[in-house]
Design a protein around this motif. Structure first.
Motif, PDB file in Angstrom:
ATOM      1  N   ALA A 164      25.517 -45.727  45.497  1.00  0.00           N
ATOM      2  CA  ALA A 164      26.714 -46.511  45.185  1.00  0.00           C
ATOM      3  C   ALA A 164      26.669 -47.055  43.759  1.00  0.00           C
ATOM      4  CB  ALA A 164      26.872 -47.657  46.184  1.00  0.00           C
ATOM      5  N   ILE A 165      25.489 -47.507  43.318  1.00  0.00           N
ATOM      6  CA  ILE A 165      25.351 -47.972  41.935  1.00  0.00           C
ATOM      7  C   ILE A 165      25.650 -46.826  40.974  1.00  0.00           C
ATOM      8  CG2 ILE A 165      23.693 -48.733  40.186  1.00  0.00           C
ATOM      9  CD1 ILE A 165      22.331 -50.411  42.324  1.00  0.00           C
ATOM     10  N   GLY A 166      25.110 -45.645  41.313  1.00  0.00           N
ATOM     11  CA  GLY A 166      25.416 -44.479  40.501  1.00  0.00           C
ATOM     12  C   GLY A 166      26.908 -44.195  40.476  1.00  0.00           C
ATOM     13  N   GLY A 167      27.541 -44.302  41.650  1.00  0.00           N
ATOM     14  CA  GLY A 167      28.978 -44.094  41.723  1.00  0.00           C
ATOM     15  C   GLY A 167      29.751 -45.116  40.914  1.00  0.00           C
ATOM     16  N   ASP A 168      29.273 -46.351  40.912  1.00  0.00           N
ATOM     17  CA  ASP A 168      29.905 -47.418  40.132  1.00  0.00           C
ATOM     18  C   ASP A 168      29.724 -47.194  38.643  1.00  0.00           C
ATOM     19  OD1 ASP A 168      31.481 -49.581  40.553  1.00  0.00           O
ATOM     20  OD2 ASP A 168      29.945 -50.822  41.480  1.00  0.00           O
ATOM     21  N   TYR A 169      28.562 -46.716  38.268  1.00  0.00           N
ATOM     22  CA  TYR A 169      28.172 -46.649  36.859  1.00  0.00           C
ATOM     23  C   TYR A 169      28.658 -45.378  36.172  1.00  0.00           C
ATOM     24  CZ  TYR A 169      25.122 -47.815  32.910  1.00  0.00           C
ATOM     25  OH  TYR A 169      24.621 -48.155  31.675  1.00  0.00           O
ATOM     26  N   MET A 170      28.641 -44.255  36.906  1.00  0.00           N
ATOM     27  CA  MET A 170      29.081 -42.982  36.318  1.00  0.00           C
ATOM     28  C   MET A 170      30.602 -42.917  36.389  1.00  0.00           C
ATOM     29  SD  MET A 170      26.136 -40.402  37.715  1.00  0.00           S
ATOM     30  CE  MET A 170      26.515 -40.678  39.435  1.00  0.00           C
ATOM     31  N   SER A 171      31.209 -43.594  35.466  1.00  0.00           N
ATOM     32  CA  SER A 171      32.652 -43.789  35.493  1.00  0.00           C
ATOM     33  C   SER A 171      33.375 -42.659  34.775  1.00  0.00           C
ATOM     34  CB  SER A 171      32.992 -45.115  34.818  1.00  0.00           C
ATOM     35  OG  SER A 171      32.623 -45.068  33.456  1.00  0.00           O
ATOM     36  N   ALA A 172      34.695 -42.814  34.660  1.00  0.00           N
ATOM     37  CA  ALA A 172      35.472 -41.845  33.895  1.00  0.00           C
ATOM     38  C   ALA A 172      35.017 -41.807  32.448  1.00  0.00           C
ATOM     39  CB  ALA A 172      36.950 -42.199  33.974  1.00  0.00           C
ATOM     40  N   ALA A 173      34.510 -42.939  31.964  1.00  0.00           N
ATOM     41  CA  ALA A 173      33.998 -42.981  30.590  1.00  0.00           C
ATOM     42  C   ALA A 173      32.827 -42.027  30.430  1.00  0.00           C
ATOM     43  CB  ALA A 173      33.571 -44.402  30.239  1.00  0.00           C
ATOM     44  N   SER A 174      31.962 -41.969  31.454  1.00  0.00           N
ATOM     45  CA  SER A 174      30.803 -41.090  31.392  1.00  0.00           C
ATOM     46  C   SER A 174      31.212 -39.624  31.523  1.00  0.00           C
ATOM     47  CB  SER A 174      29.818 -41.446  32.503  1.00  0.00           C
ATOM     48  OG  SER A 174      29.412 -42.782  32.410  1.00  0.00           O
ATOM     49  N   PHE A 175      32.024 -39.343  32.523  1.00  0.00           N
ATOM     50  CA  PHE A 175      32.341 -37.963  32.855  1.00  0.00           C
ATOM     51  C   PHE A 175      33.311 -37.350  31.848  1.00  0.00           C
ATOM     52  CE2 PHE A 175      34.505 -34.787  35.730  1.00  0.00           C
ATOM     53  CZ  PHE A 175      33.449 -33.902  35.718  1.00  0.00           C
ATOM     54  N   LEU A 176      34.334 -38.108  31.466  1.00  0.00           N
ATOM     55  CA  LEU A 176      35.344 -37.596  30.544  1.00  0.00           C
ATOM     56  C   LEU A 176      35.076 -38.014  29.105  1.00  0.00           C
ATOM     57  CD1 LEU A 176      38.561 -38.306  32.669  1.00  0.00           C
ATOM     58  CD2 LEU A 176      37.225 -36.194  32.547  1.00  0.00           C
ATOM     59  N   GLY A 177      34.797 -39.312  28.903  1.00  0.00           N
ATOM     60  CA  GLY A 177      34.686 -39.828  27.547  1.00  0.00           C
ATOM     61  C   GLY A 177      33.466 -39.359  26.799  1.00  0.00           C
ATOM     62  N   ILE A 178      32.284 -39.391  27.439  1.00  0.00           N
ATOM     63  CA  ILE A 178      31.051 -39.020  26.740  1.00  0.00           C
ATOM     64  C   ILE A 178      31.034 -37.522  26.429  1.00  0.00           C
ATOM     65  CG2 ILE A 178      28.552 -38.820  26.941  1.00  0.00           C
ATOM     66  CD1 ILE A 178      28.522 -41.453  28.421  1.00  0.00           C
ATOM     67  N   SER A 179      31.393 -36.696  27.401  1.00  0.00           N
ATOM     68  CA  SER A 179      31.414 -35.253  27.131  1.00  0.00           C
ATOM     69  C   SER A 179      32.406 -34.945  26.013  1.00  0.00           C
ATOM     70  CB  SER A 179      31.774 -34.475  28.400  1.00  0.00           C
ATOM     71  OG  SER A 179      33.039 -34.875  28.908  1.00  0.00           O
ATOM     72  N   GLY A 180      33.527 -35.689  25.974  1.00  0.00           N
ATOM     73  CA  GLY A 180      34.502 -35.503  24.891  1.00  0.00           C
ATOM     74  C   GLY A 180      33.955 -35.925  23.545  1.00  0.00           C
ATOM     75  N   SER A 181      33.223 -37.035  23.528  1.00  0.00           N
ATOM     76  CA  SER A 181      32.629 -37.498  22.268  1.00  0.00           C
ATOM     77  C   SER A 181      31.603 -36.502  21.736  1.00  0.00           C
ATOM     78  CB  SER A 181      31.961 -38.866  22.466  1.00  0.00           C
ATOM     79  OG  SER A 181      32.920 -39.864  22.715  1.00  0.00           O
ATOM     80  N   ILE A 182      30.803 -35.925  22.651  1.00  0.00           N
ATOM     81  CA  ILE A 182      29.829 -34.916  22.232  1.00  0.00           C
ATOM     82  C   ILE A 182      30.549 -33.675  21.699  1.00  0.00           C
ATOM     83  CG2 ILE A 182      27.987 -33.373  23.007  1.00  0.00           C
ATOM     84  CD1 ILE A 182      27.248 -35.527  25.093  1.00  0.00           C
ATOM     85  N   ALA A 183      31.614 -33.260  22.391  1.00  0.00           N
ATOM     86  CA  ALA A 183      32.358 -32.072  21.973  1.00  0.00           C
ATOM     87  C   ALA A 183      32.957 -32.248  20.579  1.00  0.00           C
ATOM     88  CB  ALA A 183      33.462 -31.763  22.984  1.00  0.00           C
ATOM     89  N   LEU A 184      33.370 -33.463  20.243  1.00  0.00           N
ATOM     90  CA  LEU A 184      34.019 -33.712  18.954  1.00  0.00           C
ATOM     91  C   LEU A 184      33.038 -34.091  17.855  1.00  0.00           C
ATOM     92  CD1 LEU A 184      37.172 -35.727  20.124  1.00  0.00           C
ATOM     93  CD2 LEU A 184      37.082 -33.337  19.393  1.00  0.00           C
ATOM     94  N   TYR A 185      31.981 -34.858  18.233  1.00  0.00           N
ATOM     95  CA  TYR A 185      31.100 -35.424  17.203  1.00  0.00           C
ATOM     96  C   TYR A 185      29.635 -35.002  17.335  1.00  0.00           C
ATOM     97  CZ  TYR A 185      35.209 -38.385  16.826  1.00  0.00           C
ATOM     98  OH  TYR A 185      36.493 -38.845  16.697  1.00  0.00           O
ATOM     99  N   GLY A 186      29.313 -34.112  18.269  1.00  0.00           N
ATOM    100  CA  GLY A 186      27.964 -33.602  18.384  1.00  0.00           C
ATOM    101  C   GLY A 186      26.930 -34.657  18.717  1.00  0.00           C
TER     102      GLY A 186
END
Length: 545
Positions: free
Chosen positions: A60-82
């Protein structure tokens, strides 16, 4: 901005996507209604009856913590800024060591339902609970904005919605679902939704990771090389400096971001209340260890998702990924590794990953709303306004009303915030949590002289500093990507306030304590120490004298 983009799903693929979305919503609503039947007491509602095992709570903590920011935002930041985009993953993960070593077990032992319980044990109730409730609400709303912006972007683009009105209605719909989860399911329903979401998210992320690596013969070096070449930036894409470090201000901004990420987790209200759902402190510590393993594996996979998107999907200035601030990298990557936009495999994977992302958003917004509504009902209504004389029935009514109001505020604020990257929005929430909540918690646990004046000063000082600096930063005005692009009152140069606001929070707590003559809190410090180390009396809470 986003309204100019093409839909990701078309024709029959759209119906497949819609069907999976509705299936996710139906599943989560069923769990909520199922859980609502056992919500009879405040312990059931706030702490899920304290019946979750360490493994369940870790999920549940993992579910709380792995948010849309992690799944969508971080992968997007890596894709754009390496390389610079991956720094979010590192910060989010390392932060758990602070939570594990300094907060988890001690907080579980010395509190009851909310963060303020631990502070109020040896402080004066009214001022400390009022300050903690204000901080909890502000942090939760910052975090809620990120999730709801992600929902609007994801659903609007998947279904080809070009009308801002309809995308806004998506945000409203997520807000309504969030209110239903909290008012009916309480902590028990929210926890089970998060457990299901964590399993779905890990499975979906693992599947895409394997498919991406298969494209490069499971050779990570080849994947990174292809990403660097496709980005048009060459080796520089794999080095620091694409987003941070270009000048002195950018270097300080990076330092500020890192500080906020590492210290913020231990002050996040929706994470802190998770520790109260376990039957023992040992289970709380065990749940954090499970969460670290789960979250660590997930953030390693975001590396593959981000660089995979850079290698396999268009990330140029006019691409869908760039125009969505990176928030569509994971869905577009799923579509690409499944066979492309017109293939059945691409359509199925796009629908699957999008539905998982939507489940992620629903679970996290429920946890955030529960944390802030619980603080309003338990800290403000029951402990401050009714001075501990409120009935359980009236407290449960107030927490549901609070969820409704907080949901409405989050909806109203999320609509104009859609131009910002959601990982970045979450980083702001971390900065506020680390500035306002963490200093008070640390001082209260480890400094005998700490008193009510110090607690209020650290919370309000850190809160006002963090929010104030954000208001006068490029986040709100002064640039084309600001919330108010046509205005310019940004005299504070950093986009994340943590470097300044976190020390201010600690300094205010210190000065508030040493300048106050209040010594009453020192008398109960030995009791708090025993309680935090042993858990004696934790079930009954504690009322300060």
């Amino acid at each position: 901005m986003i309204s100019t983009l093409l839909p990701l799903a078309t024709g029959g693929n759209q119906y497949l996507t819609i069907g999976l979305f509705l299936l996710v919503v139906a599943l989560t609503l069923y769990i909520t209604f199922w859980a609502s039947r056992s919500n009879k007491t405040t312990t059931d509602y706030y702490a899920g009856g304290r019946n979750f095992s360490g493994f369940q709570n870790g999920l549940a903590i993992g579910g709380d913590y792995m948010s849309a920011a992690s799944f969508l935002g971080i992968s997007g930041s890596i894709a754009l800024y390496g390389y610079d985009g991956f720094l979010y993953s590192i910060g989010f993960l390392v932060a758990w060591l602070v939570a594990l070593l300094l907060v988890a077990e001690l907080l579980r032992n010395s509190g009851r339902y909310t963060m303020a319980d631990q502070l109020a044990y040896r402080m004066r109730q009214a001022p400390v609970r009022s300050a903690a409730a204000a901080s909890t609400i502000v942090v939760s709303i910052f975090y809620l904005l990120a999730q709801m912006v992600g929902a609007g972007s994801l659903v609007g683009l998947l279904l080809g919605v070009s009308s801002p009105l309809i995308k806004n209605l998506v945000i409203v719909g997520v807000g309504i679902l969030m209110i239903i989860y909290v008012t009916l399911g309480g902590m028990k329903g929210t926890t089970w939704v998060q457990i299901v979401k964590a399993v779905l998210l890990m499975a979906g992320t693992l599947l895409i990771t394997i498919l991406v690596l298969a494209q490069f013969g499971f050779n990570l070096s080849e994947l990174l090389g292809a990403a660097a070449e496709k980005s048009g930036k060459g080796e520089a894409f794999l080095q620091p400096g694409q987003l941070y470090g270009k000048d002195l201000t950018a270097k300080f901004d990076f330092l500020s971001l890192g500080l906020a990420l590492v210290l913020g987790t231990a002050g996040l209200p929706h994470i802190l209340i998770r520790f109260y759902t376990t039957p023992t402190a040992h289970a709380a510590r065990k749940s954090v260890l499970w969460a670290i393993g789960l979250i660590g594996a997930f953030y390693l996979m975001t590396l593959v998702l981000g660089f995979g998107a850079a290698a396999l999907v268009d990330t140029g200035p006019e691409s869908q990924i760039a125009k969505s601030s990176g928030n569509l990298a994971s869905p577009l990557l799923a579509q690409a590794v499944g066979g492309g936009p017109d293939s059945l495999g691409g359509s199925v994977l796009l629908a699957l990953i999008s539905a998982v992302a939507f489940a992620t958003i629903l679970a996290v917004v429920a946890g955030l709303t529960l944390a802030s509504a619980s603080s309003v009902a338990h800290d403000l209504y029951a402990s401050v306004w009714r001075r501990g004389k409120a009935s359980e029935a009236s407290e449960l009514i107030v927490v549901r009303i609070a969820a409704l109001v907080i949901g409405a505020v989050a909806i109203a604020l999320a609509i104009p915030a859609q131009r910002l990257n959601i990982a970045f929005l979450v980083a702001l929430a971390f900065a506020v949590a680390a500035s306002a909540n963490l200093p008070a918690l640390i001082f209260n646990l480890f400094w005998k002289r700490f008193n009510t004046a110090g607690a209020c000063a650290s919370i309000f000082g850190g809160l006002i500093a963090a929010v104030g600096l954000v208001i006068f930063s490029p986040v709100v005005s002064g640039t084309a990507t600001s919330l108010m692009p046509d205005a310019d009152f940004a005299w504070f140069p950093l986009r994340n306030p943590g470097l300044i606001s976190i020390p201010i929070g600690f300094l205010c707590g210190f000065l508030g304590t040493v300048l106050s003559k209040d010594t009453a809190s020192q008398d109960r410090y030995p009791e708090l120490q025993v309680r935090s180390l042993t858990g004696a009396g934790a079930e009954k809470g504690g009322v300060s004298h």
